[in-house]
Design an enzyme around this catalytic site. Sequence first.
Site, PDB file in Angstrom:
ATOM      1  CE1 TYR A   1       2.770  -2.099 -43.510  1.00 13.27           C
ATOM      2  CE2 TYR A   1       1.161  -2.740 -41.853  1.00 13.27           C
ATOM      3  CZ  TYR A   1       2.473  -2.642 -42.269  1.00 13.27           C
ATOM      4  OH  TYR A   1       3.479  -3.081 -41.455  1.00 13.27           O
TER       5      TYR A   1
ATOM      6  CD  GLU B   1      20.969  14.853 -31.497  1.00 11.25           C
ATOM      7  OE1 GLU B   1      20.754  14.098 -30.514  1.00 11.25           O
ATOM      8  OE2 GLU B   1      21.893  14.688 -32.291  1.00 11.25           O
TER       9      GLU B   1
ATOM     10  CE1 TYR C   1      11.417  10.800 -34.156  1.00 11.87           C
ATOM     11  CE2 TYR C   1      11.112  11.909 -32.045  1.00 11.87           C
ATOM     12  CZ  TYR C   1      10.705  11.657 -33.346  1.00 11.87           C
ATOM     13  OH  TYR C   1       9.585  12.267 -33.825  1.00 11.87           O
TER      14      TYR C   1
ATOM     15  CE  LYS D   1      17.605  17.076 -17.305  1.00 16.22           C
ATOM     16  NZ  LYS D   1      18.206  16.028 -16.519  1.00 16.22           N
TER      17      LYS D   1
ATOM     18  CB  CYS E   1     -21.654  21.195  -3.714  1.00 15.11           C
ATOM     19  SG  CYS E   1     -22.746  22.469  -3.078  1.00 15.11           S
TER      20      CYS E   1
ATOM     21  CB  CYS F   1     -22.883  26.341  -4.148  1.00 17.39           C
ATOM     22  SG  CYS F   1     -21.146  26.027  -3.877  1.00 17.39           S
TER      23      CYS F   1
HETATM   24  S1  IVH Z   1      23.446  11.335 -26.588  1.00 16.41           S
HETATM   25  C1  IVH Z   1      27.467  10.150 -25.173  1.00 16.41           C
HETATM   26  N1  IVH Z   1      21.206  12.425 -27.399  1.00 16.41           N
HETATM   27  O1  IVH Z   1      20.056  11.097 -22.151  1.00 16.41           O
HETATM   28  C2  IVH Z   1      26.128  10.640 -25.568  1.00 16.41           C
HETATM   29  N2  IVH Z   1      21.204  11.236 -25.357  1.00 16.41           N
HETATM   30  O2  IVH Z   1      21.757  11.692 -19.841  1.00 16.41           O
HETATM   31  C3  IVH Z   1      25.051   9.845 -25.032  1.00 16.41           C
HETATM   32  N3  IVH Z   1      19.013  11.123 -24.284  1.00 16.41           N
HETATM   33  O3  IVH Z   1      21.364   7.909 -21.695  1.00 16.41           O
HETATM   34  C4  IVH Z   1      23.713  10.217 -25.294  1.00 16.41           C
HETATM   35  N4  IVH Z   1      17.913  12.272 -25.791  1.00 16.41           N
HETATM   36  O4  IVH Z   1      19.083   8.082 -22.776  1.00 16.41           O
HETATM   37  C5  IVH Z   1      21.809  11.706 -26.449  1.00 16.41           C
HETATM   38  N5  IVH Z   1      19.296  13.414 -28.249  1.00 16.41           N
HETATM   39  C6  IVH Z   1      19.883  12.704 -27.303  1.00 16.41           C
HETATM   40  C7  IVH Z   1      19.208  12.211 -26.190  1.00 16.41           C
HETATM   41  C8  IVH Z   1      19.893  11.484 -25.232  1.00 16.41           C
HETATM   42  C9  IVH Z   1      17.827  11.612 -24.652  1.00 16.41           C
HETATM   43  C10 IVH Z   1      19.259  10.374 -23.035  1.00 16.41           C
HETATM   44  C11 IVH Z   1      19.965   9.068 -23.240  1.00 16.41           C
HETATM   45  C12 IVH Z   1      21.170   9.111 -22.352  1.00 16.41           C
HETATM   46  C13 IVH Z   1      20.814  10.193 -21.406  1.00 16.41           C
HETATM   47  C14 IVH Z   1      22.068  10.847 -20.889  1.00 16.41           C
END
Ligand code: IVH
Length: 676
Positions: free
Chosen positions: A38, A118, A228, A319, A431, A437
């Site tokens: 490469y 995702e 990603y 979350k 120590c 110890c």
């Molecule tokens: S979708 C309207 N997909 O989360 C939809 N956001 O809290 C907008 N984020 O600003 C985002 N992984 O930076 C989406 N698989 C994912 C994500 C993702 C991380 C972040 C992104 C966004 C924030 C929103």
Amino acid sequence: MSAPAAISKKVDSLRSQIRHHNYQYHVLDDPEIPDAEYDRLVRELQKLESEYPELITQDSPTQRVGGEPVKSFGTIQHLIPMLSLENAFSEDELRDFHRRVTDRLGIDKGAELSYAAEPKLDGAAVSLLYQDGKLVRGATRGDGTTGEDITHNVRTIDAVPLSLIGNDFPTTLEVRGEVFMPRAGFNAFNEKAKKNGEKTFVNPRNAAAGSLRQLDPRLTAERPLDIYVYSVGQVDGGVVPPRHSEILDRLGGWGFKVCPERKVVTGIDGCLKFYSDIGRRRDSLAYDIDGVVYKVNRLDYQERLGFVSRAPRWAIAHKFPAQEELTVVRDIEFQVGRTGAVTPVARLEPVFVGGVTVSNATLHNMDELHRKDVRVGDTVIVRRAGDVIPEVVKIVPERRPKRTRKVGAPTKCPVCGSAVVREKDEAVARCTGGLFCAAQRAEALKHFVSRRAMDIDGLGSKLIEQLVSTDRIRTPADLFDLTKDELMDLERMGAKSAENLLESIERSKHTTLPRFLYALGIREVGEATASSLASHYGKLVAVMGANEAELQEVPDVGPVVASRVRAFFAEIHNREVIQRLVESGVTWPESEPAPKSEEGKLHGKTFVLTGTLGGMSRHEAKDRIQAAGGKVTGTVSKNTDFLVAGDKAGSKLTKAQNLEIAILNEVQLEKLLSDQ
Ligand code: IVH
């Protein structure tokens, strides 16, 4: 002069090959050619471009790195606002979301609604704009409406395509995604920064965001960033498929990197299963995530659902428990580890972080403690990621109460009261209590019984830990008082194993001085040093009585080892343990000490060893020459008295012959040594 057509064709071909391999390597993680090949392609392209600069294009793979620094970032207006996501912190909140979605769409709650699921990447959101398949702009999310122009920086990220693959992409295509720093890169980056005394990043998210906002793109280029992509923004002059998951597939085909963990799931159960599957694998992913995102998969449904204020109604972030939380430091104490390392530990107001309640966090060592300047009463960020020990990331300076005190380094071991010593070039203080110890005892015992030390068979780690934790054994000397009944009280110990163990303890009493010295576990005293000490002094009392200057006369013992040996024997507790061991019957043959250097027959003589010796190793020959008062150096010079030449002696032999230096073979050396 313009470039010949053949050159221009060659340049095009190199670019498409390099793009292809970039894609294989950075996006698919599936390189087809070795790195060297490469690199060769890149170098060939660079060479042609430097010969024919008129052929350079903005999207050439050579143009990723090295743009000039900018004074400040320009601002850009997002063509379509970059929204944020609503959060669900519990299953109930997720169920509420699903109910709202199905109600609005007027579909049965139990119906098989598809979600694109995702991981929620923990990095920085970016927008990438492509015109006719070429990257023309990169921007941060900013406030969602206005972002910063970071085109120069995103271009340096290998996984960001500068031009797209294929020909079915829309003329205007805005792609959105998350730039992140994989954990391995983050750790390596911070290690290096720490070593160079530079600023470290608190976590991979800050590292990604900070790296994207460098004014000098060359700095961004050095950061191990990845991306990603997870959605599209503005699209003109082309169409995208009718489902979110299909859009991501299509983006993958155009050369973008899409998270391989994504999945289409069905209904609330599918969402929950995805959440727990990813949650279980969270620690083994190469990058940080802070949850998962579910998006109603059908775009027509998304349109019908629309938005509330700044978030879509068709998506939600589910979350994981936060990995970082704020809490208050109640106290700072020092913990003693297995090797005697004294580690500052913050005792905290209990806080729920990373899925568990945390009330202690490591501060690593004194340098870290002082660098972070953590004090009792401080409000701190505590981080617990996966199985990693919780740590204090940083303090919140604005919340520091009045009249706090800097924490000083301990001078005495909090466990045994022995002196705590920190060597000049070491990050940790230790120590000096050694065997005495309690905190160091178990590990010291494991070393004591190990095969190359006292070689006590049948006394494994688990048994030692039991014996130490029940306080049955405090020092190695206690091993020799163990009775069969006591052993049989231990878990998984039958009469036969107890007898076998007692036998091997008995057998171990007949040892050698080098083994015994090694078994004591004096820091820096490995097997070779133990042997040198034993042969130099012959008797244990002589080793114990030697001062640092005398110890340094021992071959291979420098100031560091000498001070370690001295500190160990200076501890009264260690001397007591040795006394008891001897009283228990631990014994070894003693010998006369080796002659002192100035008395040695070879005193004042300098030797060089070369080639392979048959009967003894070079190391052994060196030890013996030194024991006889001689000096061994690595290079032949006019100051050399003897060259000891073994098989396949090379240039040193020729040089010695030229300088008319006496040359000895192995037999002659042996004679010289044994004549003394
Ligand atoms: S979708 C309207 N997909 O989360 C939809 N956001 O809290 C907008 N984020 O600003 C985002 N992984 O930076 C989406 N698989 C994912 C994500 C993702 C991380 C972040 C992104 C966004 C924030 C929103």
